[in-house]
Design a protein around this motif. Structure first.
Motif, mmCIF file in Angstrom:
data_model
loop_
_atom_site.group_PDB
_atom_site.id
_atom_site.type_symbol
_atom_site.label_atom_id
_atom_site.label_comp_id
_atom_site.label_asym_id
_atom_site.label_seq_id
_atom_site.Cartn_x
_atom_site.Cartn_y
_atom_site.Cartn_z
ATOM 1 N N ARG A 1 1.039 -1.374 -0.492
ATOM 2 C CA ARG A 1 -0.068 -0.087 -0.059
ATOM 3 C C ARG A 1 1.611 1.113 -0.071
ATOM 4 O O ARG A 1 1.807 1.362 0.689
ATOM 5 N N SER A 2 0.469 1.997 -0.418
ATOM 6 C CA SER A 2 0.951 3.587 -0.540
ATOM 7 C C SER A 2 0.007 4.822 -0.593
ATOM 8 O O SER A 2 0.085 4.791 0.969
ATOM 9 N N CYS A 3 -0.789 5.370 -1.265
ATOM 10 C CA CYS A 3 -1.567 6.596 -1.126
ATOM 11 C C CYS A 3 -2.841 6.779 -0.465
ATOM 12 O O CYS A 3 -2.705 7.192 0.360
ATOM 13 N N ARG A 4 -2.983 5.055 -0.152
ATOM 14 C CA ARG A 4 -4.496 5.382 0.587
ATOM 15 C C ARG A 4 -5.451 5.668 -0.443
ATOM 16 O O ARG A 4 -6.662 5.948 0.802
ATOM 17 N N GLY B 1 -6.416 5.923 -3.768
ATOM 18 C CA GLY B 1 -6.901 4.853 -4.920
ATOM 19 C C GLY B 1 -5.825 5.345 -6.716
ATOM 20 O O GLY B 1 -6.188 5.402 -7.974
ATOM 21 N N ILE B 2 -4.432 6.512 -5.839
ATOM 22 C CA ILE B 2 -3.935 6.304 -6.994
ATOM 23 C C ILE B 2 -2.568 5.857 -7.712
ATOM 24 O O ILE B 2 -2.394 5.723 -8.129
ATOM 25 N N CYS B 3 -2.031 5.145 -6.722
ATOM 26 C CA CYS B 3 -1.092 4.048 -6.470
ATOM 27 C C CYS B 3 -1.058 3.476 -7.193
ATOM 28 O O CYS B 3 -0.988 2.735 -7.907
ATOM 29 N N GLY B 4 -2.237 2.570 -6.613
ATOM 30 C CA GLY B 4 -2.387 1.285 -7.391
ATOM 31 C C GLY B 4 -1.920 0.047 -7.216
ATOM 32 O O GLY B 4 -2.344 -1.379 -7.623
ATOM 33 N N SER B 5 -0.866 -0.039 -6.180
ATOM 34 C CA SER B 5 -0.641 -0.726 -5.601
ATOM 35 C C SER B 5 -0.913 -1.692 -3.806
ATOM 36 O O SER B 5 -0.586 -3.118 -4.320
ATOM 37 N N CYS B 6 -2.828 -1.105 -3.870
ATOM 38 C CA CYS B 6 -2.670 -2.150 -3.044
ATOM 39 C C CYS B 6 -3.861 -3.229 -3.969
ATOM 40 O O CYS B 6 -4.851 -3.178 -3.070
ATOM 41 N N CYS C 1 -8.309 0.191 -0.718
ATOM 42 C CA CYS C 1 -8.365 0.661 -0.694
ATOM 43 C C CYS C 1 -9.553 2.100 -0.729
ATOM 44 O O CYS C 1 -10.045 2.726 0.029
#
Ligand code: FES
Length: 521
Positions: free
Chosen positions: A57-60, A62-67, A79
């Motif tokens: 996870r990163s941005c929390r 819905g922007i970084c797409g990592s989760c 997220c």
């Protein structure tokens, strides 16, 4: 997480231990408040219950797409997903599919990102034009063509849900739609270069629509793929298999390349009314090319005709005037040919005064219901499973003989994912005594495509283990069922082929719901 606890939910998390190379499930009970997201739950577990739980996870926001993870079988951003919206008392969280798992919920996204190396994701323009023009002004109309495609966050959800991505040659929905995003941009001058990366692999797309369905940013990769295919068809850069199908449709008005005069061979010995002898009936029975011409499918369509006879339905077919509905042609990008087929069929529908259509194939069903110009006729279109489920519920059909078998129903994409028809086929099977209906691991919206759509049923050339149908039959075999029940001629063709390739014909059979029903009436 603030606010009152609304309920406590059990979370089952599929984890992977890289040291033992084993996957296992950990179960946690987590208090849920209004607004709690799946990512909040993972954070809560890590902070309070098991600090070793590993996830990205990163941005929390819905922007970084990592989760991205699979939640109850569907890929989504943790997220972005509120737990209460899932409406479930037990929630299973798993790593994304189609990508190697590194640890617990963390997958290796390199295979997904490597596809982008094959395309140029900057504007292709000779350096001089930058200098001369100085700045680029784009009209709103121009921007509209590709704006949605720029919203992709590269979360890899589409790739993980894509049946064609099990073949590493395939670029995948995100890379293909990014490539198309530049094609649609009037400032980009690299059409020829842009068409090279997709040319030999874009035909693997099965048009199942999973990419579009699960995209958290509503990017329509499915349509971008069809648009790219269209440009390839226009430029004549298509594999021979694709060319042959399109030529068959052009010459014979069906993808099999069989003379139209043979289209009614399936009805031999039956008293089926046919246009133009009959030019008005309550129901137009639209048979579909594969069902009409392929002897394997003959009993299916004959059974449907007999059932309608017994029910006293006033129906008729278009006979040799039934041309291919054009679904595959459209998905293969041959829009002109699709229009020609539609023009013919619509003219006959109008002469026939049709207002109700029953189809055997979910592909014809979807085309008449959702594709212009058919859609503009606003016909009452039913798939045969909807028609029969209604008749069973009204007590007009009674399956009496028991069918003592374990059966898994495979959702056809054009009925399920594209039209949300999930219950009617199941209701027919549930009405049969002795039949034990079990669900495949991937079912309903998260069902795994048979690999036959988008024209691929006619052009399949992938190695067996890279074909979606093989993966699907393996999944059914793991379940230990006797029968895979289907409601689409393409699923029969692909899945039955897979049982042969896997030499599993003595363990499992593929049957259309109509074939099962016939045995019980
Ligand atoms: Fe960035 Fe979810 S944490 S998209």
């Amino acid at each position: 997480m603030n606010g009152d606890v609304v309920k406590t939910i059990e979370f089952r998390i599929r984890r992977y231990d890289p040291d033992t190379k084993k996957s296992y499930i950990s179960t946690f009970k987590v208090p849920i408040r209004r607004g709690t997201t799946v990512l909040d739950v993972l954070n809560y577990i890590k902070e309070n219950l098991d600090e070793k739980l590993t996830f990205r996870r990163s941005c929390r926001m819905g922007i970084c797409g990592s989760c991205a993870v699979n939640v109850n079988g569907k890929p989504m951003l943790a997220c972005y997903t509120q737990v209460l919206d899932l409406n479930a008392d037990i929630i299973t969280i798993e790593p994304l599919s189609n990508l190697p798992v590194i640890k617990d919920l963390v997958v290796d996204i390199q295979p997904f990102f490597q596809k982008f190396r094959k395309i140029r994701n900057v504007l292709i323009k000779p350096p001089e034009s930058f200098k001369v023009q100085g700045e680029f002004i784009q009209s709103p109309e121009d921007l509209k063509k590709y704006w949605d495609l720029t919203l992709c966050t590269k979360c890899s959800i589409c790739y993980s849900a894509c049946p064609a991505a099990i073949d590493e040659r395939y670029l995948g929905p995100s890379a293909l739609s990014t490539n198309y995003r530049f094609i649609a941009d009037s400032r980009d001058e690299g059409l020829e270069e842009r068409l090279k990366p997709p040319a030999d692999n874009i035909w693997l797309c099965t048009s199942c629509n999973s990419c579009t369905l699960f995209c958290p940013k509503l990017v329509n990769s499915s349509d971008a793929i069809v648009e790219t295919r269209s440009l390839l068809v226009e430029s004549g850069v298509v594999p021979k298999t694709v060319k042959d199908v399109l030529e068959n449709v052009m010459r014979y008005h069906n993808p099999l390349g069989i003379l139209q005069s043979k289209r009614m061979a399936w009805a031999e010995g039956l008293n089926v009314k046919t246009y133009p002898k009959v030019n008005r009936a309550d129901v137009l029975f639209y048979v579909c090319c594969l069902t009409a011409f392929d002897v394997r499918h003959r009993e299916i369509v004959r059974t449907m005709a007999s059932i309608m006879d017994k029910l006293g339905v006033n129906y008729a077919t278009l006979g040799i005037e039934e041309w291919c509905c054009g679904d595959h042609v459209l998905r293969m990008g041959e829009k002109g040919l699709f229009e020609m087929l539609a023009e013919h069929n619509i003219a006959v529908f109008q002469k026939f005064n049709a207002n109700s259509i029953v189809t055997i194939s979910p592909h014809c069903y979807n085309t008449f219901k959702n594709e212009r110009p058919y859609k503009d006729l606003q016909l009452n279109v039913q798939h045969y499973t909807q028609f029969l489920a209604e008749a069973i519920e009204e007590g007009k059909i009674k399956p009496t003989k028991p069918y003592n078998k374990r059966v898994a129903y495979h959702d056809p994409c054009f009925l399920g994912k594209r039209n949300q028809v999930y219950d009617e086929p199941r209701r027919i099977l549930q009405s049969i005594k002795g039949l034990e209906l079990v669900e495949m691991r991937r079912n309903h919206e998260s069902s795994f495509c048979c690999g036959g759509g988008g024209g691929r049923v006619w052009t399949e050339e992938a190695e067996p283990e890279k074909r979606p149908c093989i993966e699907r039959v393996k999944e059914a075999l793991e379940l230990g069922v006797d029968v895979i029940a289907v409601a689409c001629p393409l699923c029969i063709a692909t899945l039955e082929d897979a049982t042969k390739v896997l030499k599993a014909e003595d363990k499992i059979v593929v049957k259309d719901i109509l074939e099962i029903l016939k045995e019980t009436l």
